[in-house]
Scaffold this motif. Sequence first.
Motif, PDB file in Angstrom:
ATOM      1  N   PRO D 176       6.226  -9.175   3.440  1.00  0.00           N
ATOM      2  CA  PRO D 176       7.026  -8.219   3.807  1.00  0.00           C
ATOM      3  C   PRO D 176       8.023  -7.487   2.981  1.00  0.00           C
ATOM      4  CG  PRO D 176       7.386 -10.405   4.922  1.00  0.00           C
ATOM      5  CD  PRO D 176       6.229 -10.633   3.715  1.00  0.00           C
ATOM      6  N   SER D 177       8.046  -7.929   1.534  1.00  0.00           N
ATOM      7  CA  SER D 177       8.912  -7.135   0.604  1.00  0.00           C
ATOM      8  C   SER D 177       8.107  -6.202  -0.190  1.00  0.00           C
ATOM      9  CB  SER D 177       9.358  -8.362  -0.334  1.00  0.00           C
ATOM     10  OG  SER D 177       8.349  -8.843  -0.959  1.00  0.00           O
ATOM     11  N   TRP D 182       5.082   6.678   1.137  1.00  0.00           N
ATOM     12  CA  TRP D 182       4.718   7.785   2.145  1.00  0.00           C
ATOM     13  C   TRP D 182       3.508   7.392   3.109  1.00  0.00           C
ATOM     14  CZ3 TRP D 182      -0.176   9.796   2.990  1.00  0.00           C
ATOM     15  CH2 TRP D 182      -1.232   9.461   1.787  1.00  0.00           C
ATOM     16  N   ARG D 183       2.823   6.627   2.652  1.00  0.00           N
ATOM     17  CA  ARG D 183       1.707   6.032   3.618  1.00  0.00           C
ATOM     18  C   ARG D 183       2.304   5.248   5.028  1.00  0.00           C
ATOM     19  NH1 ARG D 183      -3.667   5.830   2.057  1.00  0.00           N
ATOM     20  NH2 ARG D 183      -4.119   6.346  -0.032  1.00  0.00           N
ATOM     21  N   LEU D 184       3.725   5.106   4.915  1.00  0.00           N
ATOM     22  CA  LEU D 184       4.451   4.198   6.048  1.00  0.00           C
ATOM     23  C   LEU D 184       5.178   5.075   6.681  1.00  0.00           C
ATOM     24  CD1 LEU D 184       5.008   0.995   4.108  1.00  0.00           C
ATOM     25  CD2 LEU D 184       2.946   1.689   5.446  1.00  0.00           C
ATOM     26  N   ARG D 185       5.119   6.432   6.460  1.00  0.00           N
ATOM     27  CA  ARG D 185       5.859   7.450   7.254  1.00  0.00           C
ATOM     28  C   ARG D 185       4.839   8.398   8.056  1.00  0.00           C
ATOM     29  NH1 ARG D 185       8.691   7.885   1.944  1.00  0.00           N
ATOM     30  NH2 ARG D 185      10.608   6.790   2.166  1.00  0.00           N
ATOM     31  N   ARG D 186       5.334   8.378   9.585  1.00  0.00           N
ATOM     32  CA  ARG D 186       4.399   9.067  10.242  1.00  0.00           C
ATOM     33  C   ARG D 186       4.413  10.519   9.811  1.00  0.00           C
ATOM     34  NH1 ARG D 186       2.158   9.282  15.057  1.00  0.00           N
ATOM     35  NH2 ARG D 186       2.037   6.839  15.128  1.00  0.00           N
ATOM     36  N   GLU D 187       5.463  11.444   9.496  1.00  0.00           N
ATOM     37  CA  GLU D 187       5.271  12.310   9.344  1.00  0.00           C
ATOM     38  C   GLU D 187       4.365  13.042   8.093  1.00  0.00           C
ATOM     39  OE1 GLU D 187       7.802  10.715   8.980  1.00  0.00           O
ATOM     40  OE2 GLU D 187       9.067  11.038   7.466  1.00  0.00           O
ATOM     41  N   GLN D 188       4.154  12.046   7.146  1.00  0.00           N
ATOM     42  CA  GLN D 188       3.248  12.463   6.015  1.00  0.00           C
ATOM     43  C   GLN D 188       1.611  11.847   6.293  1.00  0.00           C
ATOM     44  OE1 GLN D 188       6.549  11.031   3.403  1.00  0.00           O
ATOM     45  NE2 GLN D 188       5.478  12.379   1.785  1.00  0.00           N
ATOM     46  N   ALA D 189       1.978  10.733   6.734  1.00  0.00           N
ATOM     47  CA  ALA D 189       0.429   9.541   6.806  1.00  0.00           C
ATOM     48  C   ALA D 189      -0.151   9.810   8.266  1.00  0.00           C
ATOM     49  CB  ALA D 189       0.605   8.368   6.552  1.00  0.00           C
ATOM     50  N   GLY D 190       0.729  10.548   9.068  1.00  0.00           N
ATOM     51  CA  GLY D 190      -0.014  10.802  10.467  1.00  0.00           C
ATOM     52  C   GLY D 190      -0.089   9.256  11.316  1.00  0.00           C
ATOM     53  N   THR D 220      -1.720  -0.879  19.056  1.00  0.00           N
ATOM     54  CA  THR D 220      -1.395  -0.965  17.565  1.00  0.00           C
ATOM     55  C   THR D 220      -0.162  -1.693  17.663  1.00  0.00           C
ATOM     56  OG1 THR D 220       0.298   0.916  18.061  1.00  0.00           O
ATOM     57  CG2 THR D 220      -2.135   1.522  17.411  1.00  0.00           C
ATOM     58  N   GLU D 221       0.584  -2.057  16.436  1.00  0.00           N
ATOM     59  CA  GLU D 221       1.630  -3.080  16.398  1.00  0.00           C
ATOM     60  C   GLU D 221       2.059  -2.844  14.833  1.00  0.00           C
ATOM     61  OE1 GLU D 221       3.393  -6.327  17.732  1.00  0.00           O
ATOM     62  OE2 GLU D 221       1.521  -5.847  18.686  1.00  0.00           O
ATOM     63  N   THR D 222       3.400  -2.656  14.959  1.00  0.00           N
ATOM     64  CA  THR D 222       3.991  -2.736  13.437  1.00  0.00           C
ATOM     65  C   THR D 222       4.784  -4.037  13.088  1.00  0.00           C
ATOM     66  OG1 THR D 222       4.335  -0.381  13.895  1.00  0.00           O
ATOM     67  CG2 THR D 222       5.700  -1.453  12.203  1.00  0.00           C
ATOM     68  N   PHE D 223       4.307  -4.785  12.314  1.00  0.00           N
ATOM     69  CA  PHE D 223       4.774  -6.243  12.139  1.00  0.00           C
ATOM     70  C   PHE D 223       6.167  -6.159  11.445  1.00  0.00           C
ATOM     71  CE2 PHE D 223       0.146  -7.139  12.280  1.00  0.00           C
ATOM     72  CZ  PHE D 223       0.081  -7.763  13.572  1.00  0.00           C
ATOM     73  N   VAL D 224       6.174  -5.527  10.453  1.00  0.00           N
ATOM     74  CA  VAL D 224       7.262  -5.422   9.557  1.00  0.00           C
ATOM     75  C   VAL D 224       7.891  -3.888   9.572  1.00  0.00           C
ATOM     76  CG1 VAL D 224       8.224  -5.524   7.135  1.00  0.00           C
ATOM     77  CG2 VAL D 224       6.314  -7.041   8.033  1.00  0.00           C
ATOM     78  N   ASP D 225       9.198  -3.599  10.263  1.00  0.00           N
ATOM     79  CA  ASP D 225       9.498  -2.175  10.667  1.00  0.00           C
ATOM     80  C   ASP D 225      10.405  -1.614   9.722  1.00  0.00           C
ATOM     81  OD1 ASP D 225      11.495  -3.873  11.515  1.00  0.00           O
ATOM     82  OD2 ASP D 225      11.619  -3.444  13.384  1.00  0.00           O
ATOM     83  N   VAL D 238       9.649   1.729   8.788  1.00  0.00           N
ATOM     84  CA  VAL D 238       8.216   2.045   8.707  1.00  0.00           C
ATOM     85  C   VAL D 238       7.951   2.690  10.259  1.00  0.00           C
ATOM     86  CG1 VAL D 238       6.005   0.970   8.899  1.00  0.00           C
ATOM     87  CG2 VAL D 238       7.656   0.024   7.456  1.00  0.00           C
ATOM     88  N   THR D 239       7.456   4.041  10.175  1.00  0.00           N
ATOM     89  CA  THR D 239       7.145   4.926  11.379  1.00  0.00           C
ATOM     90  C   THR D 239       5.774   4.688  11.558  1.00  0.00           C
ATOM     91  OG1 THR D 239       7.381   6.580  10.142  1.00  0.00           O
ATOM     92  CG2 THR D 239       9.264   5.790  11.429  1.00  0.00           C
ATOM     93  N   VAL D 240       4.908   4.240  11.145  1.00  0.00           N
ATOM     94  CA  VAL D 240       3.400   3.965  11.384  1.00  0.00           C
ATOM     95  C   VAL D 240       2.952   2.920  11.981  1.00  0.00           C
ATOM     96  CG1 VAL D 240       2.811   5.860   9.954  1.00  0.00           C
ATOM     97  CG2 VAL D 240       2.748   3.651   9.125  1.00  0.00           C
TER      98      VAL D 240
END
Lengths: 382, 382, 382, 382
Positions: D176-177, D182-190, D220-225, D238-240
Motif C-alpha cells: 500500500p505504500s 500516472w498509471r493510477l489516474r483514470r484521465e491518463q491511463a483510462g 472491478t475493485e480498488t483495494f487501496v484508494d 487512485v481513480t482506476v
Amino acid sequence: MSELPGDSIGVAMVGHAFMGAVHSHAWRSVHRFFDVPLTPRMAVLCGRDERRTKEAAQRYGWESVETDWRALLEREDIDLVDICTPGYTHAEIATAALDAGKHVLCEKPLANSVAEAELMARAASRAGERGVRSMVAFNYRRVPALALARRMVAEGRLGRLRHVRAVYLQDWLSDPSAPMSWRLRREQAGSGALGDIGAHIVDATQFVTGDVLAGVTGRTETFVDRRPLPDGEGTDEVTVDDSAVFLGRFSGGALATFEATRYALGRKNAMRIELNGSRGSLSFDFESMNELWFYDGEEPTGTTGFRRILVTEADHPYLGAWWPPGHLLGYEHTFTHEIADLLTAIGNGKEPQPSFADGLRVQRVLEAVERSSADESRWSAI
Amino acid sequence: MSELPGDSIGVAMVGHAFMGAVHSHAWRSVHRFFDVPLTPRMAVLCGRDERRTKEAAQRYGWESVETDWRALLEREDIDLVDICTPGYTHAEIATAALDAGKHVLCEKPLANSVAEAELMARAASRAGERGVRSMVAFNYRRVPALALARRMVAEGRLGRLRHVRAVYLQDWLSDPSAPMSWRLRREQAGSGALGDIGAHIVDATQFVTGDVLAGVTGRTETFVDRRPLPDGEGTDEVTVDDSAVFLGRFSGGALATFEATRYALGRKNAMRIELNGSRGSLSFDFESMNELWFYDGEEPTGTTGFRRILVTEADHPYLGAWWPPGHLLGYEHTFTHEIADLLTAIGNGKEPQPSFADGLRVQRVLEAVERSSADESRWSAI
Amino acid sequence: MSELPGDSIGVAMVGHAFMGAVHSHAWRSVHRFFDVPLTPRMAVLCGRDERRTKEAAQRYGWESVETDWRALLEREDIDLVDICTPGYTHAEIATAALDAGKHVLCEKPLANSVAEAELMARAASRAGERGVRSMVAFNYRRVPALALARRMVAEGRLGRLRHVRAVYLQDWLSDPSAPMSWRLRREQAGSGALGDIGAHIVDATQFVTGDVLAGVTGRTETFVDRRPLPDGEGTDEVTVDDSAVFLGRFSGGALATFEATRYALGRKNAMRIELNGSRGSLSFDFESMNELWFYDGEEPTGTTGFRRILVTEADHPYLGAWWPPGHLLGYEHTFTHEIADLLTAIGNGKEPQPSFADGLRVQRVLEAVERSSADESRWSAI
Amino acid sequence: MSELPGDSIGVAMVGHAFMGAVHSHAWRSVHRFFDVPLTPRMAVLCGRDERRTKEAAQRYGWESVETDWRALLEREDIDLVDICTPGYTHAEIATAALDAGKHVLCEKPLANSVAEAELMARAASRAGERGVRSMVAFNYRRVPALALARRMVAEGRLGRLRHVRAVYLQDWLSDPSAPMSWRLRREQAGSGALGDIGAHIVDATQFVTGDVLAGVTGRTETFVDRRPLPDGEGTDEVTVDDSAVFLGRFSGGALATFEATRYALGRKNAMRIELNGSRGSLSFDFESMNELWFYDGEEPTGTTGFRRILVTEADHPYLGAWWPPGHLLGYEHTFTHEIADLLTAIGNGKEPQPSFADGLRVQRVLEAVERSSADESRWSAI
C-alpha cells in the motif's frame, strides 16, 4: 488382543458405492494411526439390495447388513449413522437419525436445496443440545496441505487477503458419448458440477480463509444436453449444469473467482486454490496434494519465491500419525483424518467441524450462483 | 459377515517399528481392495519386549504375540513369516522359517553381506522346490508409476537404453548433531546410505530396465564420523558411509550414475530415476510418486515434450483397485500392492518377484561398490 | 548522436558460425544496456571464405572483413580479438594475439589439450603484466541465476558443501543417422561431449562453489561409432566420446557427480546443477534458466521448502540493466553479460574472469577424466 | 559493409521510457536475425524533454531527436511512426501520422476509450486503402509458444473449445505504500489493471482461439484508494481499478474466466492461459514463456498427460531465426518478432496483424467489463 482398549462406538453406514468404499477404509484404519477416544465398531452396512449389500459388507468388513435405513434408528448398538447416499436422500435420513439420538456423518453436498439444508441444520442444532453430534463430510478440509494453509492464514502469514482463485477441474464428461447417469438429472443430483465439485471449493475457500462469501455473480452452462442411456437404447436429457463459473466477494474484501467443470480435458481432479494477501500467497493443487506453495512477501526480493512445502513433516497437520518426511499420503487419508476429528469431537463432547450450519452456508452460495445465472448474471448477495 | 470367503493364510510378523506399522496396514487392507486368492489372518506379532509387543499388537490389530521368533516355526497356524527386523537378523530367521516350511516375506536389503545373501538364496531355492515361497520387500517395484515404467520399457517405447540416472536423496543426517543409531553401525546395518537406500535404486533400475548391472566404479564418504549418543552422554563412531556415489554399466550397454545420500538438505525422499533410450525417455521422482514423465521421441519435434502421466487411470498397474483418476495414492499403497502380489503368487503356486536371488543380485552390486571405493575407485565387475 | 560518448575499443572477431552470431549480438548490444567504460566498435570479421565472411559481416554488422587472422595483429585499429573458431585453432591465434598486444576473448574449451592450454595460460600471464587482458568464454557464469548462486554460496547461505550434482544433457546425437561432423573427430574437437559440454559443468560448478576439483574417476562411452557423411556418400568413424560420466571430490570435501551426454532424448539443453550444504541447497536447470531453486535449512521445517526464485529482480546480478520483474531473459543475454564484464575489466585495468588459468584448470579435469577412463576408472588426482 | 542491402525504412519513435527501450532493441536487431524486406533506419527519437531525449537517443542508437511529434509528419525521411507514449495520446498521434501517410505501430491498449479507438480504426482503414499500414503492439501474440498455440487450435488439435481460463497476475501494487503514478489516474491511463494487462489477455485469448468474446460479466475493485505522492508530500486518489475479474462467453460457445491484478503477491508477470477443448488442452504461463503444455486427448489414457513442449525447435514459430533447441528466448524477443512481422507486411503490401480493428475489439470488451461492473455485474453483450 487385536482390539484397542477404551470405549467403542457402533457405526452404521448407509450406501456402499465409491464413498462407501472410502469411508469403510477410514473406519477400519482410524484407530490404527490416531489416538481416538472411541474405537469404531463397524456394525451395520445398509443398502437396498440385500445381495449386493452383503457382498459389500464382506468386502469392506462390516459385521451385518440392513436393507432399510429406518431399522438402524431402532438398534441400540448403533451410535452413529454415516450417510453415503445421493444428496436427495440426505435430509430425510439425517434428520430422522439425529432425532433418534444417533450421531450423523453426512456426505456433501449437505442437501439438494437450501430448504432441505435448513431443515437439517435445525435438526442438528436441536440434537447438539442433547449431545448428539453431526458433521458434513467436506473431506478436503482434511488434506494436510489445506489444513496447513488455514493455519498459516490464521497466523497472519498472508496478511490481508486480496484474492482467492479456486477451480475444480475434471474431464469425465468431456466425451459427448459418455453415458447418462443419476448425477446428470436435476431431481436426483440437485445440480451438476456446481453442487458436486463446486461445493468443495466453496467450502474449502471459506475454511482456509476463515471468511465467508458475501455475494456472487455466475453463469452455468450445459455443453452436451442429451447423452446415451447406459443400456445403449436411446438418449436422455441432461438437466444439470456441465460447468459453473462465478465471481465472488468475501466479507473481508477479497475478490474471488471460481470454476467447476467436468470438461477440462486432461485435468483429472485439479482442485486448485490460490490466495494472495498483503504479506504472502499460497497455492495448492489436489493433483499434487502433498504440496503447499508459499510465497513469503516479508523476505528480501533477492531470495524469495514460491516455495514448495512438502507437507509430510511431523509438525504438519495430521502428519504425526503417519510416515517419515517425504513419504506421501493419498486421497483416502483425508477420510481417515475426517473420522479421527469426528471421533475426537464426539469423545470430547464438542461440536465437530464442518457443522451442518457450514453445509447450509455452502448451499446458500450454490443457490446464489444459480439465481445469478438465471438473472443475466446479476450480483446476488448471500 | 465381515470376513471374506475363501482360504485364509496365517501370518506372523517379526518386528514392529516403522516397517512393522506399514506392513500391518497392508495385511489389514489388501483383501479389501484386491481379489487375492488367500485372505490374511493377522495371527502373531513377534518382538523381544513383551509389553511393547503387546501394545503394538493392539495398535496394529494382531491377534497374539510371541517374544521369540523360533516359536513361530512350531506353530501350525502360521503359514507365512514377515521379517521386518534389521538386516543382520535376516539370514538366520529367513532360512529357519523357509526350512520350517513357512513362506517368507523379508525386508530389504536381503542381508548385510553377499555371503549371507547367498545362504538365503539357496534356502529359498530349496524351499521353492517344495512350494514354499519367498520374496524380498523392494516395495518401490510396486509404485504404480515404476511398474508402468517397466511395462513401457518392455514394450519397446524407449528403444535401446543409453542412460540410467538414479539418485536417492534424503537429509535426515545433514545436521551433525543428529544422534547416533544402529543404522550408523556397520556390524548391525552392514552399510549406511548404500545399503539402506542405494539398494532401492539398484533394484528399481534393474527392475525397470529389465537388465542387470555388469560393473561399477564408486566412492563412499562419511562426512560426520562421530555423533552424540541418544542419551546425550558422549559420542560414538559412525562406521558406515553417509553417502555413496557410483557409475555403472548395464549388460545391455546403458551407462549409469547412482547416488545415495542422507545429506541432501531439503530432499526428503527423492528417489529419482531417469532413463534415456533411442526412442523415448522416462523420468520419475518419488516425492511426486503418482507421476511418470515420458518423452516420446517418435513424435514430431514440434509438439513433443516430456509429458506428465498422472498414474491414476484404471488401466495403470494396481490402479483398478483404487479410486477414480486424479485421486492420488501414497507411500503405504506400495506395501499393499506388494502383499497382493505375494498372496497371488502363493495362491497360484508361482514364485513371487523379487526373489531372494534378485536380492542377492543387489547385494553383489553393493559389495562391488564398496570394493571399488576401497581400491582407488577401480572398475569392479559384478 | 547514435553513438555513445567515451572511449571506443576496436574489435575483431574470428569465426562466424553459431558462436559468431551470438557474440556479434552481444557486441552490438552491450553498451545499449550496460554502462561500460569502453564502447565496442565492430571493426573486422575474419573468416577463411571471403564471400561468406562478407555476407556474415553484413548480416551481423561488422565494418570490414579479413581472410587471414594474422592480418588482424598488424592492424592498429584493433584492440581486441574475439576467437570463435574450433578448439584446435585457439592456442595459435590466442598466443599470437596476446603477444601482439591485443586483448583476447577466447571461446571454450580453452584448448584441445592441457599442453596447449598451458601455453595459452603462460601467454596470458605474460600479457597481463603488460596490461593486455584475456578471458575464456564460459558464458554460463553469466547466467544471472548462477551468478546469484555463487553469491549465495559465498555469503554462506549453504553452509559447508556436501554434494555437487551436475549434468549437461542434450540429445542431438541420439539418432544414429545424424551425420558426421568435425565435432566428432578427435583431431579437431579434442573430445566429444566431455570437452564441449562437460567443460561447462566443470567450470560452472567450480565457479558457483568457489572451490576446485581435487580428483575424479570417470568413464566415457561412444554409443555410435560410425556415422554417415553429410554428403550421403559412405560413413566415417566417430573418434570422440558420446558421453562422459564422472565422480569427483572438491578440495573442500564435497562429493560430486557429473554427466555430459548428447544422447539424453528429450533433454535439449539441460545443464543442471544442484548443491547441498549443511545450511541450504540450490538447484538450477538451464532449460528454466531464469529460475534458481533454494532450500533454506535454517527455516522451521513446517514452512520451508525449495523455493523458486524468479531471477528477474533489479537486485539480482545483471538484472538492473534489463526489464521489470517477471520479464525473462534468454540464452544470448549470457554473452552480453560476459562482454559487459570483459569491457569493464579492461576499462578498469583489472584481470577479467574466468582467466586462461581458469580455462587450464578445467582442461586438467577433462584430461583426468580421460586418464581415469582409460585406466579402469581408477581415481585420478588433479 | 555493416549495413544490409535492400530498401531501408525510416523510423521515428515517440516516447523513450520502458517501451521505448525495448522497441529500440527490436529495431536495432530485427534485420540481424530475420530476412525482412525492409531494413530499419533508426532516424528520430521524439520526446518532450530535449536533454533526456538526446541521452536516450545516444543510449538506444537513434540518429537524431525531435521534441514535437508533429515535426515527424513533415519529414520526408520518416516512413513509419512507432508510438510508445501513454494511451491517452495515441488517438491524436496515430490518426495524424496515418493521415500524413506514415505507417504506424502503436502500443497497446489502442486507446483509453471505445470512441477514440473507433476514430483510430477508421483512420487505419482509410490509410490502408492508400497502402499505409498500421498495427497495434500486442506483443504477446509474438511469444512463440502462443503463436504455436494458435497454430495448434487452428489445426484442430483441441477440437471444439469448451473452456478458456486467463489471468494476468502482477504484484507491484501489493504494497500500500507503493507511490502514486500516472498509471493510477483514470484521465491518463483510462483504466487500471483492466486496460494495462487485462487488455493483453483479452487480445491473446481471441488470438489463440481465433474467436471473439460475445459477452461478459465483471467486477472491478480498488483495494487501496489513496497512495503517497512520489515526492513524499501527501497522498493522491487512485481513480482506476486495482483488479478486474470477469466471466465471458466466446462466440463459438467456450466459457471463459479472466482476472487482471497487480496485487497477486509473488506473481511477477504471470500471464497464464489455459484452453480445454473436446480433443485436447493447452496451458501457458509467461513466467515460463518458452514452454507450452499440451494434453492430447486422442492418445490412450495409459500414456497421455500434459506435455511440456519446449518451444525452441526450428519448426516452431519464429525459432528458425534463433538458437539451437533448448536455448531460451526472453521477453524482448516478442518485440523483435512483432517488428519482423510488421516490416514483412509493409514490404509485401499486406495489412499487418493485429490491426487497429483488433485493438478496437479489445477496447469494446474492456468497456463491457466496466459497464457490467457498474451495473450489478449484469451480463453485457459486445
